[in-house]
Design an enzyme around this catalytic site. Sequence first.
Site, short mmCIF file in Angstrom:
data_model
loop_
_atom_site.label_atom_id
_atom_site.label_comp_id
_atom_site.label_asym_id
_atom_site.label_seq_id
_atom_site.Cartn_x
_atom_site.Cartn_y
_atom_site.Cartn_z
N SER A 83 0.34 -1.04 -0.19
CA SER A 83 -0.15 -0.28 -0.02
C SER A 83 0.62 1.61 -0.22
O SER A 83 2.29 1.24 -0.19
CB SER A 83 -0.51 -0.03 0.93
OG SER A 83 -0.32 -0.11 2.64
N SER B 277 0.93 3.43 1.92
CA SER B 277 1.31 4.52 3.84
C SER B 277 2.70 4.80 4.30
O SER B 277 2.23 5.38 5.45
CB SER B 277 0.28 3.27 5.20
OG SER B 277 1.81 2.55 5.00
N LYS C 231 5.53 -0.34 8.72
CA LYS C 231 5.47 1.56 9.84
C LYS C 231 6.18 1.62 9.94
O LYS C 231 7.22 1.00 9.84
CB LYS C 231 3.99 1.29 10.30
CG LYS C 231 2.80 0.75 10.04
CD LYS C 231 2.29 2.13 9.02
CE LYS C 231 0.38 0.63 8.25
NZ LYS C 231 0.10 1.55 7.66
N SER D 138 -2.68 6.98 5.88
CA SER D 138 -1.99 4.84 6.59
C SER D 138 -2.90 4.47 7.80
O SER D 138 -3.56 5.98 8.17
CB SER D 138 -1.05 6.26 7.25
OG SER D 138 -0.11 4.79 7.64
#
Length: 249
Positions: A43, A45, A106, A197
């Site tokens: 993704s 994010s 992350k 995110s």
Amino acid sequence: MSVAEKTAKKSGGLGETVNVIVQALLLALVIRTFLFQPFSIPSGSMRPTLLEGDYLFVTKWAYGYSRYSLPLSPNLFSGRIFGSAPERGDVAVFKFPPNPSLDYIKRVIGLPGDRIQMQDGQLFINGTAVPREKVGQITNPDITEVDRPVDVYRETLPNGVSYDTLDLTPNGIGDNTREYIVPPGHYFMMGDNRDNSTDSRFTVGYVPEENLVGRANIIFFSIAEGASPLEIWKWPTDMRPSRLLNFVR
């Protein structure tokens, strides 16, 4: 050569081939479990740091090993073996707490005991604003995912780690939050693409240390437009050569 000798030779050759394949599979399993695991970015994010189509290696030993380090995550033991705490600013792969079958990636923002809050788009750690400097704009939609200029801000964490973040939507839903107090044995994760995110501000919540899989290390391949690395005919137009062999920071 007799028929029996020919049969024995063929059997021996087949046995050797099977033996080599089994050894190769075991070696690959050991490397994936204890050393490096390939990971693809699913993704946007972590834009602009990581883009969809980036393929990277995750160092498995960075934080030690938990049951999530093993294929299929068998419940053989709890906690971590040879555990080592993440540093603030690390880009980490972890198992999504509500559904550990999913891998997320992350940046580690909050450590156990930290107080984390967003105010008007600025990150606060333990009541102190994290330095945030506007460094320009990005107009490349391959990086921003939108066809317009996007403001870029550089944050510098208390330990000196700096990285760029995107500000897609000023005064977005995640720009003002309550104060989060990170529980013992947990971490607070955020994406660099702050307005796009799903992270600890939302459904991810606090990430248990047991869920950590490893630290993102190096990008070994990158291709745009949703192309597969196996589509070799698309490499001349869609591969991102400038991102190859870049360390993740």
